[in-house]
Design an enzyme around this catalytic site. Structure first.
Site, PDB file in Angstrom:
ATOM      1  N   ILE A  14       0.843  -1.204   0.000  1.00 10.05           N
ATOM      2  CA  ILE A  14       0.000   0.000   0.000  1.00 10.05           C
ATOM      3  C   ILE A  14       0.878   1.253   0.000  1.00 10.05           C
ATOM      4  CG2 ILE A  14      -1.867   1.233   1.163  1.00 10.05           C
ATOM      5  CD1 ILE A  14      -2.647  -1.459   2.481  1.00 10.05           C
ATOM      6  N   THR A  34      12.088  -5.067   4.746  1.00  4.75           N
ATOM      7  CA  THR A  34      11.906  -6.449   5.185  1.00  4.75           C
ATOM      8  C   THR A  34      11.565  -7.275   3.945  1.00  4.75           C
ATOM      9  OG1 THR A  34       9.513  -6.256   5.467  1.00  4.75           O
ATOM     10  CG2 THR A  34      10.900  -5.577   7.350  1.00  4.75           C
ATOM     11  N   ILE A  58      11.707   2.158  11.671  1.00  4.28           N
ATOM     12  CA  ILE A  58      10.916   3.157  12.432  1.00  4.28           C
ATOM     13  C   ILE A  58      11.281   3.137  13.911  1.00  4.28           C
ATOM     14  CG2 ILE A  58       8.905   3.270  10.889  1.00  4.28           C
ATOM     15  CD1 ILE A  58       7.503   1.307  12.921  1.00  4.28           C
ATOM     16  N   THR A  63       7.790  -4.445  15.647  1.00  6.04           N
ATOM     17  CA  THR A  63       7.563  -3.335  14.705  1.00  6.04           C
ATOM     18  C   THR A  63       6.255  -2.612  14.982  1.00  6.04           C
ATOM     19  OG1 THR A  63       8.963  -4.077  12.893  1.00  6.04           O
ATOM     20  CG2 THR A  63       6.995  -2.853  12.281  1.00  6.04           C
ATOM     21  N   THR A  78      -6.197  -1.179  10.473  1.00  2.00           N
ATOM     22  CA  THR A  78      -6.944  -2.244   9.806  1.00  2.00           C
ATOM     23  C   THR A  78      -8.296  -2.487  10.467  1.00  2.00           C
ATOM     24  OG1 THR A  78      -6.899  -4.635   9.419  1.00  2.00           O
ATOM     25  CG2 THR A  78      -5.610  -3.856  11.263  1.00  2.00           C
ATOM     26  N   ASP A  79      -9.211  -3.092   9.712  1.00  2.00           N
ATOM     27  CA  ASP A  79     -10.508  -3.490  10.299  1.00  2.00           C
ATOM     28  C   ASP A  79     -10.357  -4.709  11.216  1.00  2.00           C
ATOM     29  OD1 ASP A  79     -10.051  -5.466   8.358  1.00  2.00           O
ATOM     30  OD2 ASP A  79     -11.996  -5.227   7.366  1.00  2.00           O
ATOM     31  N   GLU A  80      -9.203  -5.404  11.133  1.00  2.00           N
ATOM     32  CA  GLU A  80      -9.051  -6.644  11.920  1.00  2.00           C
ATOM     33  C   GLU A  80      -9.005  -6.380  13.418  1.00  2.00           C
ATOM     34  OE1 GLU A  80      -6.452  -9.670  10.547  1.00  2.00           O
ATOM     35  OE2 GLU A  80      -6.886  -9.260   8.449  1.00  2.00           O
ATOM     36  N   TYR A 107      -1.250 -10.515  14.848  1.00  2.00           N
ATOM     37  CA  TYR A 107      -1.183  -9.342  13.968  1.00  2.00           C
ATOM     38  C   TYR A 107      -2.193  -8.290  14.403  1.00  2.00           C
ATOM     39  CZ  TYR A 107      -2.476  -6.336  10.068  1.00  2.00           C
ATOM     40  OH  TYR A 107      -2.804  -5.232   9.301  1.00  2.00           O
ATOM     41  N   LYS A 117      -1.688  -4.483  15.968  1.00  2.00           N
ATOM     42  CA  LYS A 117      -2.220  -3.267  15.335  1.00  2.00           C
ATOM     43  C   LYS A 117      -3.146  -2.533  16.302  1.00  2.00           C
ATOM     44  CE  LYS A 117      -1.807  -1.865  11.668  1.00  2.00           C
ATOM     45  NZ  LYS A 117      -0.796  -0.929  11.055  1.00  2.00           N
ATOM     46  N   LEU A 169      -4.011 -13.532  -0.252  1.00  2.00           N
ATOM     47  CA  LEU A 169      -4.918 -14.400  -1.021  1.00  2.00           C
ATOM     48  C   LEU A 169      -4.940 -14.107  -2.529  1.00  2.00           C
ATOM     49  CD1 LEU A 169      -7.174 -16.636  -0.921  1.00  2.00           C
ATOM     50  CD2 LEU A 169      -8.801 -14.742  -0.856  1.00  2.00           C
ATOM     51  N   TYR A 229      -8.375 -21.937   2.584  1.00  2.00           N
ATOM     52  CA  TYR A 229      -8.401 -22.388   3.984  1.00  2.00           C
ATOM     53  C   TYR A 229      -9.819 -22.816   4.387  1.00  2.00           C
ATOM     54  CZ  TYR A 229      -3.911 -19.817   4.547  1.00  2.00           C
ATOM     55  OH  TYR A 229      -2.622 -19.352   4.438  1.00  2.00           O
TER      56      TYR A 229
END
Ligand code: NAD
Ligand code: DAU
Length: 354
Positions: A12, A35, A59, A99, A133-135, A159, A163, A199, A216
């Site tokens: 992004i 990375t 960072i 990170t 993120t929406d996660e 993850y 976040k 994906l 999955y």
């Protein structure tokens, strides 16, 4: 005028930097640790552009970040840098804590020092935009309403937990120190320059290579999909017009089960680059062991950013996915170059059990 972008060699971030420099006179200082997910070749077209200053660094290196801020005096920092792949966070959460949490904290500290010393006018104009993120909201039941900005945080993977922690730190720096922050929580992106561990690009590259298309579990997990250029336009819009301290959900109004996504990719490839034997790429679909703790459904209510800032996506899923598949067909060198030894090691490890 200058902006500082972190993670601008990733998927992004590099789309954002390319779009920014195409549409604005402002220079970009691009700080990226390179990375496995960072790729300088994403930025090849900027090689002779004096308004793009690439800096290879972390960072979490407060001295480096402090030096860059002092030297370039950016009017804004756009924070994309992160470990971003859920499956990798399951295998090795440490890098995500380092990170996404510690790195974001170090970045915040460097920005706080820089911002605190600015003249009043520059201080008032400064912005930190944190890309999230929406996660962080966790998983939704089938018929539950989509995530709004006030949905409780219920992250389920290392993850998303990392976040969520970074979002909380950014929020706290606004409330405690008055740092002028904005946060965006976006759904699944897709488009050019997407690393083929995720994906959609994985399906495109595996299909052409004659490899299995690993789905999955039952493939009925639902995600909301947004074309990456639309995410970039939302970020520009929030940077320009967002209210300080607010969070904005960003999404494509496009919920789809994973299996439907894979079918769509196969059907487009059947049209644009048919298999030699004339059968459909769908024949390569293989159902594999599910992701541990796999969130069943994400859905984004993007009404706030539309209502307050007038943003909406330009692409439909049909138009965006066609552009995406075509981009991968047109850029075989990019695909070959990112499939390094390290990439092959990851694929072998992640899909070993089948
Ligand atoms: P990516 O993994 O493709 O890129 C991450 C970039 O950050 C890479 O260039 C990498 O080298 C760099 N980086 C990693 N650790 C660093 C460090 N310590 N210091 C400096 N640079 C570092 O990720 P992406 O998909 O482009 O995601 C960018 C941001 O957007 C992330 O914060 C992610 O959480 C968020 N986001 C992603 C999506 C998505 O669908 N991809 C959706 C919503 C939000
Ligand atoms: O929702 C936003 C998030 O979207 C971002 O914050 C993350 O950085 C980004 O990676 C993405 O996370 P997902 O886990 O949703 O993306 P991924 O492409 O890994 O998986 C999408 C869905 O497809 C998910 O339900 C898992 C499934 N999947 C994924 C892979 C890699 C498969 O079925 N097979 C696979 O091989």
């Amino acid at each position: 005028m200058t902006i500082l972008v972190t993670g601008g060699a990733g998927f992004i971030g590099s789309n954002f930097v390319l779009d920014w420099l195409a549409g604005s006179d402002e220079a970009v200082v691009n700080l990226d640790a390179l990375t496995y997910a960072g790729n300088v070749h994403n930025l090849d077209s900027l090689r002779d552009n004096p308004r793009h200053i690439f800096v290879h660094g972390d960072i979490g290196d407060a001295a480096l970040v402090g030096r860059l801020l002092a030297e370039h005096q950016p009017r804004a920092v756009l924070h994309f840098a992160a470990e971003s792949h859920v499956d990798r966070s399951i295998h090795g959460p440490g890098a995500f804590v380092q990170t996404n949490i510690v790195g974001t904290f170090q970045l915040l500290e460097a920005i706080r020092t820089y911002w605190g010393a600015l003249e009043p006018e520059a201080k008032a104009a400064f912005r930190l935009l944190h890309v999230s993120t929406d996660e962080v909201f966790g998983s939704l039941a089938k018929d539950a309403p989509a995530f709004t900005e006030t949905h409780p945080y219920e992250p389920n993977s290392p993850y998303s937990a990392s976040k969520a922690a970074s979002d909380h730190l950014v929020r706290a720096y606004h409330h405690t120190y008055g740092l002028p922050v904005l946060t965006t929580n976006c759904s699944n992106n897709y488009g050019p320059l997407h690393f083929p561990e995720k994906l959609i690009p994985l399906m495109i590259v595996n299909a052409q290579a004659g490899k299995p298309l690993p789905v999955y579990g039952d493939g009925q997990q639902i995600r909301d999909w947004l074309y990456v250029k639309d995410h970039c336009s939302a970020i520009r819009c929030v940077l320009a017009h967002g209210r300080l301290g607010e969070t904005y959900n960003v999404g494509g109004w496009n919920e789809m089960p994973n299996l439907d996504i894979v079918h769509t990719v196969c059907d487009l490839l059947d049209e644009l680059k048919p298999r030699a034997d004339g059968s459909s790429y769908r024949a390569q679909i293989a159902f594999v062991t599910d992701r541990p703790g796999h969130d069943r459904r994400y859905a984004i209510d993007a009404n706030k950013i539309h209502r307050e800032l007038g943003w909406r996506p330009a692409e439909t899923f049909a138009s965006g996915i066609r552009k995406t598949v075509q981009w991968y067909l047109d850029n075989p060198q990019w695909v070959a170059q990112v499939q390094s030894g390290a990439y092959r090691d990851w694929v072998a490890k992640q899909y070993a059990a089948g």
